[in-house]
Enzyme design. Sequence first.
Site, PDB file in Angstrom:
ATOM      1  N   ASP A 289     -75.725  14.280 -65.270  1.00  0.00           N
ATOM      2  CA  ASP A 289     -74.343  13.815 -65.686  1.00  0.00           C
ATOM      3  C   ASP A 289     -74.593  12.611 -66.435  1.00  0.00           C
ATOM      4  OD1 ASP A 289     -71.578  13.473 -65.775  1.00  0.00           O
ATOM      5  OD2 ASP A 289     -71.075  13.895 -63.855  1.00  0.00           O
TER       6      ASP A 289
HETATM    7  C1  NOJ Z   1     -68.976  12.644 -66.116  1.00  0.00           C
HETATM    8  C2  NOJ Z   1     -68.348  13.574 -65.092  1.00  0.00           C
HETATM    9  O1  NOJ Z   1     -68.682  13.590 -63.804  1.00  0.00           O
HETATM   10  C3  NOJ Z   1     -68.613  14.904 -65.677  1.00  0.00           C
HETATM   11  O2  NOJ Z   1     -67.852  15.967 -64.976  1.00  0.00           O
HETATM   12  C4  NOJ Z   1     -68.224  15.240 -66.962  1.00  0.00           C
HETATM   13  O3  NOJ Z   1     -68.703  16.616 -67.578  1.00  0.00           O
HETATM   14  C5  NOJ Z   1     -69.174  14.114 -67.863  1.00  0.00           C
HETATM   15  N1  NOJ Z   1     -69.099  13.077 -67.464  1.00  0.00           N
HETATM   16  C6  NOJ Z   1     -69.143  14.288 -69.246  1.00  0.00           C
HETATM   17  O4  NOJ Z   1     -68.013  14.088 -69.894  1.00  0.00           O
END
Ligand code: NOJ
Length: 737
Positions: A289
């Site tokens: 993530d």
């Molecule tokens: C953080 C989030 O937790 C995730 O769900 C998302 O896909 C990513 N950022 C990218 O934006």
Amino acid sequence: MKLTTEQMEKVENLLSQMTLDEKIGQTNLESPSIVGGFDVSFEELIEMVNDGRVSQDEFKKIMSTASRDYHEDDIRAGLVGGMMGDDPVKANELQKIAVEESRLGIPLIMGYDVIHGLRTVYPIAIAEAGTFDPELFERTAQVAAKESRASGIEWNFAPMIDVARDARWGRVSEGPGEDPYLASCFAKAKIRGLQNDQSSTENYVAACLKHYVAYGACESGRDYNTTSMSVSQLHNVYLPPFKAAVEEGAASAMASFNDLNGVPCTLNPYTLRDTLKERYKMNGFVVSDANGIVECVTHGIAEDAKDAGIQSMNAGLDMDMGTHIYKEYLKEAIETGKVSMEVLDDAVRRILMVKMWLGLFENPYVSEKNIEKYKTLPEEHVAVSLEAAKKSIVLLKNEGQVLPLNRKQKISLVGTLAANRDEVCGAWAMGWKSEDCVSIWEGLKNSGADVAYYLCGGPEDEINEDEIVKACIEGDVVVAVIGELVNMTGEASSKANIEMPGKQRQMMESLLEKTKAAGKSLVTVLMNGRPLGLGWEDAHLPVIVEAWHLGVQMGNAVAAVLFGDENPSAKLASSFPSMNGQCPIYYNHPSTGRPGSKSKFTSRYLDAPFEALYPFGYGLSYTTFIYGEMQVEETADTYDIRVGLKNDGERDGTEIVQLYMQDVTASLVRPVKELKGFVRVDLKAGEEKKVTISLAKADMGFYDNQGTYVLEDGLFRLYIGGNSRDCQCREVRASFK
Ligand code: NOJ
């Protein structure tokens, strides 16, 4: 994800030609850096939009004026594997550099958060899950896939399939609720919808399962918080949707931010390498993530960024989102033997396989005609979104059969949420345009209602008593739309207080008093992204409709339900508490030695009900369904559960019949009930049908604390009914030998 032998040979051939730098380049997911005036990374900016620190308008302004660094030189040098963004023109430009100017011509993979639709946003997942309709889950995902591909996105950071049982967690809105079985059906259908139509590269994207894993169990519902659980619970509750999605062919997964029993999921060899890749045999890749790798230093599990990178790669994390740690440190790690070439090759192979499977080597660009294609929303996409929105609305209470309304009634509409198009799409919706969204006010007008809007109050507004008085005098019925603003749920939007925000309860008290005095009806429509604590509302308000955040067609869908053009059929995918202190509350909790009851020394609070206010699976209809007597028939491999179902009212309707099971005597404490099957049954007024749900004996087991699936002979209870609380029960003694 299936590749042909020829495709696999191409992947191996490429891999054999790659330099170490080029291999590492594939593991680097870039995002455009915003330069000039706004010095945060693109994904951080997106998070700020999502959590409300930056409004949609401000975001649009920033994006139109700020210049961006797209790392063209790095792309040319083969040092970038993927890019985040949703601009097809830019995607083509960057792809051209990758394909035509880099040494090996390996295309980029473009990823973006398309969670519940891109342009044609459909209901948030917690709402859509309540339709219990896998065929619909699949169709909405297909719409998202097509619109993504036309926007230069080949990789959707979806489905979000975290089982979540604590309504305080802001991200409950993004996922399919509290039940592992329903979440698994949702996950499988989403993979089919996103990935399976490979008749043209315009129709499919690579899905990304997230957040792997157990993020939904974050302690006390506080985002990014620690998670702690037994191996058995992990395998029985949190892993099943991921397992199911991998079996369906999911092309990638995203590691979650949380630690699990002390090991961050970003660098967790048990979850990544042993479970996802070896046990489930996922052949796609895993991405971190955003900033996940560097956060392992803050977790206190890695000494520095380099150490975090080494541990992550060794654990099976193939791609780095947003930190450049692989880019900076993997070369040295390979040269010093801290990471083997075999491990890096495995990561790169997986990434190349997904790109090959996506057809990016043959078809790297968005065609001109497609770039224009979704500038206006196609009718067929809008129709799917409307259908999903209508089917997602849950009727919670309808005292006095006030609903459905008739068009002769003069409606006074109150609540700022009712009149704001920008509040209909919900959390993690990125590509909608205001002009495509239909507010509830507009929806009512579209459907021919005689409606006037009064500015009486909202989630963050003061109450206007004068307007309340006017609304109650001038209308025959007052429809009050209350709930949460979009930015009150989603990422980084956990709340300690999940009861009605702001002064809306006072507004409802006042409306209640004045509608009663004037002899008018009061209908409450909820717009929210999480189960709210509705004890007060349920006790006082006669009619409550749960309308969630339904996407671009929200207003039209709500109007259809209020007027009875659509008979509500959805059920709750998450239990609703009466009040804050009951969180987490979910129907399928492990049996205690002293189940909550009215007596004191049981598992309960002194000052709160021990049961959910509205349980999982609950939802009313404008008609009444009568269940006949449940019958169970055993075959060699199944229990077939049959029940007669009659529509006893004057309207056609749909009932979602649910099958639950309890393993009464097991070697581990098992849930009081577990969903094991469901079926949507359409019944004309007065019609009667026999419904059969089969429970495979092979599905009656559970995972023990070694992570082994066991089937244990003994007593089981089978339940059938219209929600998880009100069911008929039969006992069976099962033997699996
Ligand atoms: C953080 C989030 O937790 C995730 O769900 C998302 O896909 C990513 N950022 C990218 O934006």
